[in-house]
Design an enzyme around this catalytic site. Structure first.
Site, mmCIF file in Angstrom:
data_model
loop_
_atom_site.group_PDB
_atom_site.id
_atom_site.type_symbol
_atom_site.label_atom_id
_atom_site.label_comp_id
_atom_site.label_asym_id
_atom_site.label_seq_id
_atom_site.Cartn_x
_atom_site.Cartn_y
_atom_site.Cartn_z
ATOM 1 C CG HIS A 85 8.335 15.305 13.414
ATOM 2 N ND1 HIS A 85 9.523 14.629 13.311
ATOM 3 C CD2 HIS A 85 7.756 15.233 12.179
ATOM 4 C CE1 HIS A 85 9.659 14.147 12.086
ATOM 5 N NE2 HIS A 85 8.601 14.517 11.372
ATOM 6 C CB CYS A 112 12.796 15.608 12.847
ATOM 7 S SG CYS A 112 12.585 16.419 14.446
ATOM 8 C CG ASP A 153 8.084 14.157 8.009
ATOM 9 O OD1 ASP A 153 9.251 14.580 8.164
ATOM 10 O OD2 ASP A 153 7.437 13.594 8.906
#
Length: 667
Positions: free
Chosen positions: A468, A424, A484
Site C-alpha cells: 500500500h 493506491c 490515506d
C-alpha cells in the site's frame, strides 16, 4: 564367538572381491529411481537441457544393463563432461553460485551413472545422492519440501541396504524392514543433535548470492503501476503475533520506505542527513502501545516493517531520518524480531529547514492544471485544504482499480482530470503533489496495510498483495499526520482489505479472494503448521536454543552445558541401541555359525585352541603347521566359511558341502 569370525583385511578383500556378484538389474533400477527422486525437486530450477540430459543418462545406463552392452569409453565420458561444463558456463555466465553449482553437480552425478558397475560405485553414488538432497534447501526450506525429501532418503537407504547385502538380491520385505529399522534407529540421534548441537549465530540456512534476484517485495521508488503489479502476488511478506490481541484494521499501517523526491512521474527516497525525527512523549498513553513480534520473509532490502509508529529497535537496526526501521544489512534470510509501536503519537513537532525544503519540492514544470487547482487553496488552513482534496477524490467519480489506463507525461493531471481510475500509488502520488503545490509539506509512505487474520494460529498474515501507499502531511503543533487518500475513494480497502475493495472482475491471488471459504480454511490450517516449522525448525537459532533450555532447567545455560548434555545423550542412546541389538542377537545363532562352532570344538580335541583375537585365516595357518595331515581340509573349511559368511550366496548345497569338510576333521 563373534571375534573369531573376523578375518584379516587382506583376506577379507580378496574373498569379497571374488565372491560378491555385481549388482543386479533390480538394484540398478532402485538406485536410478532414488537418484531421480532426489533430483526431481530441482527440475523446475534447471534449464530444460540439464533435466533432459539427466533423464537421458539414467535411461542410457538402464538400457546398457538390459542389453548387456559395454559401458561407454573414458574418452566419451570426458567429452560429455567438458561439454556439460561449457554449457553450464554459457547458461549462467559462471560455474559458481547456487544455480550453476547445483546444475553442475547434478550433471556430474548423472555422468557417474555411465561408469557405475560395481557395488563400490553404487555406494559412492548413494552418498552423492544424500549430499545432493541437502542442496534442495538452497532453493526452498518449506515444510512440504521437508516431507518430500523423506521419500528419496528412504529409497537411497533402501538402495544402500541392498547394495551391501552379500547374498545376492535382497527380498523386498527384508529390504523395507531393514531400511525402516535403520532410519528409526537414527531418529533419536538426529533429534538430539538438532536440539543440543550448539548453534552458531545466524540462520540455519543461508542463501547464495545468485538467489537474491528472485526475492520480491516493495521497491524504494514508486510510479504509476508499481504497487498494483505487486498486489497480484500471493507471497507472504511477513507474519505478526500480538501480545494483547490483533488491533483494529485502521491501525494496521506497516511502515516502510518514505519517499520525498518527485521528478514528475517517479517518487524516490532522498532523506536529509539529519537525526531521526523525534517522537514526542507528551500525549502518549500506555494503552496505545502495541507489543508484537514479526517473522519477516527475505526480501533483499534492509527494511524491517513495524506499525506506525515504531518505538523500539530490534537488534542490529536503526531509525532512518523519517523513522523507518532499517537493518544493518539486507534481509536475505527469514528473521524474527520483537517490536513495540505507538498508535497515538506526535512525530517531528518541529520541522527542520532541510526536511521542509525537501517535502515541498516539486519539478520546475509539468502538471499545470494540478498546480493551478492547488494555488486556489493556498489561502485556506492546512486542515481545510486536506479536507477539500479528500472530498474531491470522494465525490468526483474516482474509481479504485488494479488495471488503470496508462498515463501521459503529465501523470498527475492525466489522473485527476481525465482517467480518474487508479490504485493506491495514483491516489497517494496525486494527493502529495497537491499538498506540496498548496504549500503544505507532504511525503509518500510505502508499506503494507491490513493483513489476514489466521484464527488457527492467532496471528496476522501480511501478503505482498497488501502492499500500500499513503501520505503524511506536516501540520503545526501536530507534526507528521497520516492521511490515506485511498480511504476517501474506497473505505473498504482499509477496513476489510483489498479483496473486498476491488470490482468483481479484478484478478486477485487465489488466497486473497473470499469466494472459496473451504479452501481458505484448509490453507489457514496449513499455514499455521508451516508457521510452526518456520519458528521452531528453521528459526531454531542460538537465541532460541539457549532460551529453551534455560526455561527447562531453570538456570542460564551456555555452550559448554549444551555440549556436555549432547555427549551424555549420544552415549546413552548408542549404549541403549547396542544393548537392545545385543540382547536380540544373544543366543541366536545361524546354522553356519553352529557349524563353525563344531569346527572349533573338533580343533580343540586335536589340541588346537582358538584365541579370541584370532581370525579364521590365522587360526587355519597355525593349525596347518601343527596338523600338516589336515592342511587341505583346514584350507577348504576356512575358504568356504569366509565365502559363506561374507560373500557367496548361501544355499543348502553349499552349507552341506561345508558340513562335509568339517566332518572330515577327525582325531
Amino acid at each position: 564367538m563373534a571375534t573369531q569370525d573376523k578375518s584379516t583385511p587382506a583376506a577379507n578383500s580378496s574373498v569379497l572381491a571374488q565372491a560378491l556378484p555385481p549388482p543386479s538389474l533390480s538394484e540398478l533400477v532402485i538406485l536410478l529411481s532414488a537418484m531421480l527422486l532426489t533430483m526431481a525437486m530441482h527440475f523446475s530450477y534447471f534449464a530444460p537441457w540439464v533435466t533432459g540430459l539427466i533423464v537421458l543418462f539414467a535411461g542410457w545406463r538402464l538400457l546398457l544393463n538390459i542389453k548387456g552392452l559395454a559401458m561407454p569409453k573414458v574418452w566419451l565420458l570426458w567429452g560429455l563432461n567438458l561439454l556439460g561444463i561449457g554449457s553450464i558456463y554459457l547458461q549462467h555466465g559462471t560455474l559458481f553460485g547456487r544455480d550453476a553449482s547445483v546444475a553442475f553437480l547434478a550433471l556430474m552425478i548423472a555422468l557417474k551413472f555411465m561408469e557405475t558397475n560395481s557395488r563400490r560405485d553404487f555406494v559412492v553414488l548413494i552418498f552423492a545422492g544424500y549430499f545432493f538432497s541437502i542442496t534442495t534447501f538452497l532453493f526452498s526450506q518449506s515444510l512440504l519440501l521437508g516431507f518430500y525429501l523423506l521419500v528419496p532418503v528412504f529409497v537411497l537407504t533402501a538402495s544402500l541396504v541392498g547394495s551391501s547385502y552379500p547374498q545376492g538380491t535382497m527380498a523386498l520385505s527384508l529390504r523395507l524392514r531393514t531400511t525402516t529399522a535403520l532410519l528409526l534407529q537414527g531418529l533419536p540421534i538426529m533429534l538430539l543433535l538438532f536440539l543440543f548441537f550448539p548453534r552458531i549465530p545466524g540462520p540455519l540456512w543461508g542463501v547464495p548470492q545468485d538467489a537474491y534476484k528472485s526475492m520480491s517485495g516493495l521497491s524504494d521508488e514508486m510510479e504509476p503501476g508499481s504497487i498494483s503489479e505487486l498486489s497480484l502476488s500471493p507471497a507472504v511478506a511477513f507474519r505478526a503475533e500480538f501480545e494483547q490481541g490483533i488491533p483494529a484494521a485502521h491501525l494496521l499501517y506497516w511502515r516502510g520506505p518514505v519517499l520525498n523526491q518527485f521528478d514528475g512521474r517517479r517518487w524516490q527516497q532522498a532523506a536529509p542527513a539529519t537525526e531521526p525525527e523525534a517522537l514526542s512523549e507528551g500525549k502518549q498513553e500506555q494503552t496505545s502501545q502495541l507489543n508484537y513480534s514479526v517473522t519477516l520473509e527475505p526480501h533483499n532490502r534492509r527494511w524491517l516493517f513495524m506499525l506506525d509508529m515504531p518505538l523500539t529497535l530490534p537488534d542490529n537496526a536503526r531509525f532512518s531520518p523519517s523513522r523507518q526501521v532499517l537493518a544493518d544489512k539486507p534481509v536475505r534470510t527469514r528473521m524474527r524480531y520483537a517490536a513495540t509501536s505507538q498508535t497515538q503519537y506526535r512525530l517531528a513537532a518541529e520541522l527542520n529547514p532541510q526536511t521542509r525544503a525537501l517535502t515541498l519540492q516539486l519539478p520546475a514544470s509539468g502538471n499545470p492544471r494540478s498546480r493551478d487547482l492547488a494555488q486556489q487553496w493556498r489561502g485556506q488552513a492546512p486542515q481545510a485544504v486536506i479536507k477539500t482534496a479528500l472530498n474531491m477524490l470522494h465525490e468526483q467519480g474516482f474509481i479504485y482499480t488494479l488495471s488503470p489506463p496508462p498515463l501521459g507525461s503529465d501523470s498527475v493531471d492525466d489522473f485527476l482530470f481525465n482517467s480518474k481510475r487508479g490504485f493506491c500509488e495514483h491516489y497517494a502520488s496525486s494527493f502529495v503533489f497537491l499538498m506540496r503545490a498548496a504549500g503544505i509539506p507532504a511525503r509518500v509512505v510505502l508499506g503494507y496495510q491490513g493483513g489476514e487474520i489466521n484464527p488457527v494460529g492467532r496471528y496476522l498474515i501480511v501478503r505482498q498483495s497488501s502492499a500500500h501507499a499513503w501520505a503524511e502531511v506536516w501540520l503545526q503543533d501536530q507534526g507528521w499526520v497520516r492521511v490515506d487518500p485511498t480511504a476517501a475513494v474506497s473505505p473498504t480497502r482499509v477496513e476489510r482489505g483489498l479483496n473486498f475493495a476491488l470490482p468483481d472482475e479484478a484478478v486477485l491471488p487465489l488466497m486473497a479472494r473470499p469466494e472459496f471459504p473451504l479452501l481458505h480454511k484448509l490453507y489457514q490450517n496449513w499455514d499455521a503448521v508451516n508457521n510452526g516449522w518456520n519458528q521452531w525448525v528453521l528459526g531454531y537459532n542460538q537465541q532460541r536454543q539457549l532460551e529453551l533450555f534455560s526455561r527447562l532447567t531453570g538456570k542460564k545455560v551456555d555452550w559448554s552445558w549444551l555440549i556436555s548434555s549432547m555427549l551424555i545423550g549420544l552415549f546413552s542412546i548408542l549404549g541403549l541401541l547396542s544393548l537392545l541389538l545385543f540382547r536380540r542377537s544373544r543366543g541366536k545363532s545361524t546354522p553356519l555359525q553352529r557349524l563353525y562352532q563344531d569346527y572349533l570344538r573338533r580343533l580343540a580335541k586335536l589340541g588346537i585352541h582358538s584365541h579370541p583375537s584370532e581370525s579364521p585365516t590365522a587360526l587355519a595357518q597355525r593349525a596347518s603347521h601343527q596338523l600338516p595331515q589336515h592342511a587341505q581340509t583346514l584350507q577348504e573349511i576356512t575358504s568356504l566359511y569366509l565365502a559363506l559368511r561374507y560373500g557367496m550366496p548361501r544355499s543348502d548345497q553349499t552349507v552341506a558341502e561345508f558340513r562335509l569338510w568339517i566332518e572330515k576333521l577327525k582325531p
